[in-house]
Design a protein around this motif. Structure first.
Motif, PDB file in Angstrom:
ATOM      1  N   LYS A   1      33.990  41.351  35.903  1.00 59.41           N
ATOM      2  CA  LYS A   1      35.003  41.426  34.870  1.00 59.41           C
ATOM      3  C   LYS A   1      35.181  42.896  34.505  1.00 59.41           C
ATOM      4  CE  LYS A   1      34.137  36.886  32.818  1.00 59.41           C
ATOM      5  NZ  LYS A   1      33.769  36.150  31.573  1.00 59.41           N
TER       6      LYS A   1
ATOM      7  N   TYR B   1      42.204  47.586  39.922  1.00 56.50           N
ATOM      8  CA  TYR B   1      41.415  46.405  39.555  1.00 56.50           C
ATOM      9  C   TYR B   1      42.328  45.187  39.423  1.00 56.50           C
ATOM     10  CZ  TYR B   1      38.431  43.216  36.946  1.00 56.50           C
ATOM     11  OH  TYR B   1      37.724  42.101  36.541  1.00 56.50           O
ATOM     12  N   ASP B   2      43.466  45.362  38.781  1.00 56.76           N
ATOM     13  CA  ASP B   2      44.397  44.247  38.581  1.00 56.76           C
ATOM     14  C   ASP B   2      44.898  43.698  39.916  1.00 56.76           C
ATOM     15  OD1 ASP B   2      44.120  44.434  35.853  1.00 56.76           O
ATOM     16  OD2 ASP B   2      45.914  45.676  35.567  1.00 56.76           O
ATOM     17  N   ILE B   3      45.058  44.567  40.897  1.00 53.46           N
ATOM     18  CA  ILE B   3      45.491  44.132  42.225  1.00 53.46           C
ATOM     19  C   ILE B   3      44.416  43.257  42.865  1.00 53.46           C
ATOM     20  CG2 ILE B   3      45.994  44.894  44.589  1.00 53.46           C
ATOM     21  CD1 ILE B   3      47.255  47.427  43.356  1.00 53.46           C
TER      22      ILE B   3
ATOM     23  N   ASN C   1      41.951  41.728  41.373  1.00 55.18           N
ATOM     24  CA  ASN C   1      41.637  40.570  40.544  1.00 55.18           C
ATOM     25  C   ASN C   1      42.473  39.352  40.937  1.00 55.18           C
ATOM     26  OD1 ASN C   1      40.174  39.347  38.383  1.00 55.18           O
ATOM     27  ND2 ASN C   1      41.977  39.574  37.066  1.00 55.18           N
ATOM     28  N   LYS C   2      43.635  39.606  41.514  1.00 54.48           N
ATOM     29  CA  LYS C   2      44.513  38.522  41.950  1.00 54.48           C
ATOM     30  C   LYS C   2      44.137  38.022  43.352  1.00 54.48           C
ATOM     31  CE  LYS C   2      48.416  40.422  39.329  1.00 54.48           C
ATOM     32  NZ  LYS C   2      49.789  41.016  39.422  1.00 54.48           N
ATOM     33  N   ARG C   3      43.145  38.671  43.972  1.00 54.73           N
ATOM     34  CA  ARG C   3      42.768  38.311  45.338  1.00 54.73           C
ATOM     35  C   ARG C   3      41.284  37.958  45.440  1.00 54.73           C
ATOM     36  NH1 ARG C   3      46.065  43.482  47.971  1.00 54.73           N
ATOM     37  NH2 ARG C   3      48.069  42.928  47.020  1.00 54.73           N
ATOM     38  N   ARG C   4      40.773  37.309  44.406  1.00 53.00           N
ATOM     39  CA  ARG C   4      39.352  36.951  44.381  1.00 53.00           C
ATOM     40  C   ARG C   4      38.982  36.021  45.532  1.00 53.00           C
ATOM     41  NH1 ARG C   4      36.150  38.029  39.946  1.00 53.00           N
ATOM     42  NH2 ARG C   4      37.189  39.160  38.251  1.00 53.00           N
TER      43      ARG C   4
ATOM     44  N   LYS D   1      45.621  48.432  47.927  1.00 59.59           N
ATOM     45  CA  LYS D   1      46.894  47.816  47.580  1.00 59.59           C
ATOM     46  C   LYS D   1      47.310  46.753  48.589  1.00 59.59           C
ATOM     47  CE  LYS D   1      48.724  51.857  45.114  1.00 59.59           C
ATOM     48  NZ  LYS D   1      49.794  52.891  45.066  1.00 59.59           N
TER      49      LYS D   1
ATOM     50  N   THR E   1      43.859  42.325  52.432  1.00 60.57           N
ATOM     51  CA  THR E   1      43.709  40.898  52.723  1.00 60.57           C
ATOM     52  C   THR E   1      42.721  40.844  53.880  1.00 60.57           C
ATOM     53  OG1 THR E   1      45.458  40.794  54.412  1.00 60.57           O
ATOM     54  CG2 THR E   1      46.116  40.329  52.113  1.00 60.57           C
TER      55      THR E   1
END
Length: 239
Positions: free
Chosen positions: A5, A22-24, A26-29, A208, A211
């Motif tokens: 977190k 981090y926000d980028i 965080n969407k790809r956990r 960025k 994947t």
């Protein structure tokens, strides 16, 4: 591979530049979890398959020069954690006391066997163990020594959101890094202020686009680079 977190990140990582990356992630956990699973499976299989080859290389290294076959050095990985990276020794014993931590072209400290290992990146085979332990990933920012990490800008610190890697886009583009620094009068200074910022552009770009499929693409590009099939733009940084 878990993403902490944001509030639990080390204090030195809490800045606006890191938050953007981090926000980028965080969407790809889910992708991060799959990345770690593949690293562990690949690391386990790789350790078993590569063990005979690594034993042979270790014997060759020991026969050519005095000293241990393995070289261990403190590097920095995810969240600024220090660990010992494993590589085959390609230089004379105590090479760090004889010069800079960055290697230049035709560095006299590099052994004959070491030149061959470096050319085909065979010196990095023992890092399969680091991958198995979770210190490294197959793909990620190459781990730097603490001295260079201390020179990171606020944005560069974002690369520590992920585990360091054995290969990366920067590794491909700067596979001839030693040639770039060949004419330098101050290798450490030129690496920190000229080469490192350029490499970090690729490393931050990687976050960025991250994947698992992108990782696989980088692995194939790395194989091509080792075999001389991949062009790189590193020479542009010499101007």
């Amino acid at each position: 591979m878990s993403l902490k977190k944001y509030d639990n990140l080390p204090e030195f990582m809490k800045n606006n530049e890191v938050k953007e990356y981090y926000d980028i992630l965080n969407k790809r956990r889910g992708q991060l979890a799959l990345k770690r699973a593949l690293d562990f499976i690949g690391g386990l299989i790789g350790t078993i398959v590569l063990s005979p080859i690594m034993i042979i290389l270790a014997i060759v290294i020991k026969c050519e020069s005095k000293g241990p076959a393995l070289f261990k050095q403190v590097r920095v990985t995810q969240y600024g954690r220090e660990f010992k990276i494993f590589k085959f020794r390609t230089m004379v014993v105590n090479a760090e006391k004889l010069g800079t931590q960055v290697t230049s072209k035709d560095d006299p400290r590099v052994t004959k066997v070491g030149k061959f290992l470096r050319k085909y990146r065979l010196d990095e085979l023992p890092q399969i163990i680091n991958i198995l332990f979770g210190d490294l990933s197959f793909v990620g920012t190459r781990p730097e020594v603490p001295r260079y990490v201390n020179e990171y800008t606020d944005e560069m610190i974002a690369t520590l959101l992920l585990p360091a890697g054995v290969t990366s886009e920067a590794s491909i583009e700067f596979k001839d890094e030693e040639k770039i620094l060949d004419n330098s009068n101050n290798i450490d200074n030129d690496y920190i202020y000229k080469v490192l910022p350029l490499k970090m552009q690729y490393n931050l770009h990687y976050i960025k686009l991250f994947t698992v499929l992108y990782d696989i693409k980088i692995i194939f590009r790395t194989v091509g680079a080792v075999l001389g099939l991949e062009e790189n733009n590193s020479q542009q940084s010499d101007s």
